[in-house]
Scaffold this motif. Structure first.
Motif, PDB file in Angstrom:
ATOM      1  N   ARG A  36      36.110 -50.046 -32.048  1.00 48.77           N
ATOM      2  CA  ARG A  36      37.147 -50.849 -32.702  1.00 48.77           C
ATOM      3  C   ARG A  36      38.497 -50.314 -32.248  1.00 48.77           C
ATOM      4  NH1 ARG A  36      33.796 -50.919 -38.455  1.00 48.77           N
ATOM      5  NH2 ARG A  36      32.341 -52.569 -37.795  1.00 48.77           N
ATOM      6  N   SER A  38      42.385 -50.926 -29.963  1.00 43.76           N
ATOM      7  CA  SER A  38      43.448 -51.856 -29.561  1.00 43.76           C
ATOM      8  C   SER A  38      43.656 -51.822 -28.056  1.00 43.76           C
ATOM      9  CB  SER A  38      44.753 -51.495 -30.285  1.00 43.76           C
ATOM     10  OG  SER A  38      45.084 -50.136 -30.096  1.00 43.76           O
ATOM     11  N   LYS A 300      41.495 -44.851 -41.949  1.00 45.43           N
ATOM     12  CA  LYS A 300      41.203 -45.889 -42.933  1.00 45.43           C
ATOM     13  C   LYS A 300      42.061 -45.754 -44.188  1.00 45.43           C
ATOM     14  CE  LYS A 300      36.460 -46.945 -41.542  1.00 45.43           C
ATOM     15  NZ  LYS A 300      35.021 -46.946 -41.938  1.00 45.43           N
ATOM     16  N   ARG A 305      48.282 -43.140 -38.389  1.00 42.15           N
ATOM     17  CA  ARG A 305      48.624 -44.510 -38.012  1.00 42.15           C
ATOM     18  C   ARG A 305      47.903 -44.934 -36.739  1.00 42.15           C
ATOM     19  NH1 ARG A 305      54.773 -46.922 -37.184  1.00 42.15           N
ATOM     20  NH2 ARG A 305      54.144 -49.054 -36.655  1.00 42.15           N
ATOM     21  N   GLU A 306      47.834 -44.020 -35.780  1.00 42.35           N
ATOM     22  CA  GLU A 306      47.236 -44.358 -34.486  1.00 42.35           C
ATOM     23  C   GLU A 306      46.543 -43.128 -33.916  1.00 42.35           C
ATOM     24  OE1 GLU A 306      49.034 -47.185 -31.307  1.00 42.35           O
ATOM     25  OE2 GLU A 306      49.609 -45.154 -30.701  1.00 42.35           O
ATOM     26  N   SER A 323      43.520 -47.776 -34.345  1.00 39.84           N
ATOM     27  CA  SER A 323      44.473 -47.705 -35.450  1.00 39.84           C
ATOM     28  C   SER A 323      43.793 -48.189 -36.717  1.00 39.84           C
ATOM     29  CB  SER A 323      45.700 -48.577 -35.153  1.00 39.84           C
ATOM     30  OG  SER A 323      45.302 -49.941 -35.043  1.00 39.84           O
ATOM     31  N   ALA A 324      44.512 -48.104 -37.823  1.00 42.53           N
ATOM     32  CA  ALA A 324      43.958 -48.611 -39.077  1.00 42.53           C
ATOM     33  C   ALA A 324      43.658 -50.103 -38.960  1.00 42.53           C
ATOM     34  CB  ALA A 324      44.933 -48.348 -40.223  1.00 42.53           C
ATOM     35  N   LEU A 325      44.553 -50.845 -38.295  1.00 46.50           N
ATOM     36  CA  LEU A 325      44.341 -52.279 -38.128  1.00 46.50           C
ATOM     37  C   LEU A 325      43.128 -52.551 -37.235  1.00 46.50           C
ATOM     38  CD1 LEU A 325      45.357 -55.139 -38.687  1.00 46.50           C
ATOM     39  CD2 LEU A 325      46.826 -54.924 -36.649  1.00 46.50           C
ATOM     40  N   ALA A 326      42.995 -51.798 -36.157  1.00 41.22           N
ATOM     41  CA  ALA A 326      41.861 -52.004 -35.256  1.00 41.22           C
ATOM     42  C   ALA A 326      40.541 -51.708 -35.952  1.00 41.22           C
ATOM     43  CB  ALA A 326      42.020 -51.123 -34.019  1.00 41.22           C
ATOM     44  N   GLN A 327      40.542 -50.755 -36.863  1.00 37.14           N
ATOM     45  CA  GLN A 327      39.302 -50.422 -37.555  1.00 37.14           C
ATOM     46  C   GLN A 327      38.847 -51.530 -38.519  1.00 37.14           C
ATOM     47  OE1 GLN A 327      37.093 -47.906 -37.088  1.00 37.14           O
ATOM     48  NE2 GLN A 327      38.378 -47.450 -35.299  1.00 37.14           N
ATOM     49  N   ARG A 328      39.705 -52.517 -38.739  1.00 34.11           N
ATOM     50  CA  ARG A 328      39.313 -53.656 -39.573  1.00 34.11           C
ATOM     51  C   ARG A 328      38.577 -54.738 -38.790  1.00 34.11           C
ATOM     52  NH1 ARG A 328      45.167 -54.295 -42.654  1.00 34.11           N
ATOM     53  NH2 ARG A 328      45.140 -52.234 -43.696  1.00 34.11           N
ATOM     54  N   LYS A 329      38.387 -54.545 -37.510  1.00 36.08           N
ATOM     55  CA  LYS A 329      37.676 -55.525 -36.678  1.00 36.08           C
ATOM     56  C   LYS A 329      36.174 -55.404 -36.928  1.00 36.08           C
ATOM     57  CE  LYS A 329      41.297 -55.402 -33.101  1.00 36.08           C
ATOM     58  NZ  LYS A 329      41.619 -55.142 -31.667  1.00 36.08           N
TER      59      LYS A 329
END
Length: 340
Positions: A36, A38, A300, A305-306, A323-329
């Motif tokens: 997961r 970016s 998480k 942040r990255e 990143s935290a956002l990428a781990q939401r994929k």
């Protein structure tokens, strides 16, 4: 929130063993970090003849631009408290060279296992010979010395990990300027042949220290210019000297997680260079429990942040950012296939 760059030398297994090792490795946190992402990139090493991919990457990342592939000497000297000043300085690694069936081979320096008392005794014997030929020699630790040889130009010697367990014929310095190196090498070898340290090591069935390897030359070597705090764990002395903080263990990552920076974890080197894949798996499992899982949790819950992961082998370098956002994929199934 912290930004962390994690460098993992030898975390990429050799291609012929990778599928079996990936099946055996139980590392769900690492799988999530590698799947997961970016960004993801994998490339062959830039200069396999003289340095391993992670070494050239570190030289660039730390801003150590110089006239060779591994210009670490000056910066490492500063890490040991020396000021290089003018001149061409080289890293000296005490070594064990053995005769294989058809060639000479240098053992992994980690297997030589010199303590400080023995290292200083061998250093003093070599220092006298070096100074007689006009070369200053400085002691960093048992495995890391520094030699000034301004006229040793025109040839590049490879890093110790590059030549470990390989045919030395392909890496020996060549040319007129290399003759001085070989003469000094021979004189030191003769002095060490009957040295009490080696006699005691032989009696204990330890590898004798019968040679030294000169590499990492730099001229007016500058200190690392990266703005990131650099942490090191289980790395050779020259590499530890490039960092601001040496971690004795991975039990306490609070400083890394809070401040961020660049962390080099080198505990896989000895197993990978020896192709001891059972020990390599154990080393990766230790990183999974002590490093990958805490880093994933920190991503998480927003403390990190990255996270950038740089993994290498002898032949390749892989670079992943998550990143935290990428781990939401959630649609990306965590897998270790990136290691193959």
């Amino acid at each position: 929130m912290a930004h962390i760059t994690l460098v993992l030398p030898f975390a990429l297994p050799l291609p012929e063993f990778a599928p079996d090792l990936v099946r055996a490795l139980q590392a769900p946190a690492l799988a999530a970090l590698l799947s997961r992402t970016s960004s993801a990139r994998r490339a062959p090493g830039a200069d396999a003849a003289h340095a391993l991919p992670h070494e050239t990457w570190l030289a660039r990342q730390l801003g150590l631009a110089d006239d060779g592939p591994t210009p670490f000497a000056g910066a490492a000297m500063r890490g040991f408290g020396f000021e290089p000043g003018p001149g061409r300085w080289h890293i000296v690694t005490p070594a064990h060279i053995q005769i294989a069936r058809s060639h000479l081979m240098m053992a992994d320096a980690r297997q030589v296992s010199l303590d400080d008392e023995d290292g200083r005794a061998l250093f003093e014997a070599a220092r006298v010979l070096c100074e007689e030929t006009g070369h200053a020699l400085r002691y960093g630790d048992a495995h890391t010395w520094f030699l000034r040889a301004d006229d040793w130009t025109g040839f590049d010697t490879a890093s110790p990990d590059t030549v470990a367990n390989m045919d030395l014929t392909d890496f020996m310095p060549k040319g007129a300027r290399a003759q001085a190196f070989r003469r000094l090498q021979n004189e030191v070898q003769m002095a060490w042949h009957a040295h009490p340290v080696n006699a005691a090591r032989e009696a204990r069935r330890l590898p004798v220290v019968n040679a030294f390897w000169v590499w990492g030359a730099s001229v007016q070597g500058q200190p690392p210019s990266t703005k990131m705090t650099t942490y090191t764990y289980a790395v050779p002395g020259w590499l530890a000297a490039l960092g601001q903080q040496r971690l004795a263990s991975l039990d306490d990552l609070d400083g890394v997680l809070a401040q961020g920076g660049l962390l080099v974890a080198g505990n896989l080197g000895q197993a990978a260079l020896a192709a001891d894949w059972s020990d390599w798996l154990q080393g990766m499992q230790h990183l999974e429990d002590a490093l990958f899982a805490p880093l994933l949790a920190a991503l998480k819950d927003g403390r990190v942040r990255e996270l950038r992961l740089v993994l290498s082998s002898r032949e390749a370098l892989a670079d992943y950012t998550t990143s935290a956002l990428a781990q939401r994929k959630f649609w990306r199934r965590p897998t270790l296939d990136s290691l193959i």
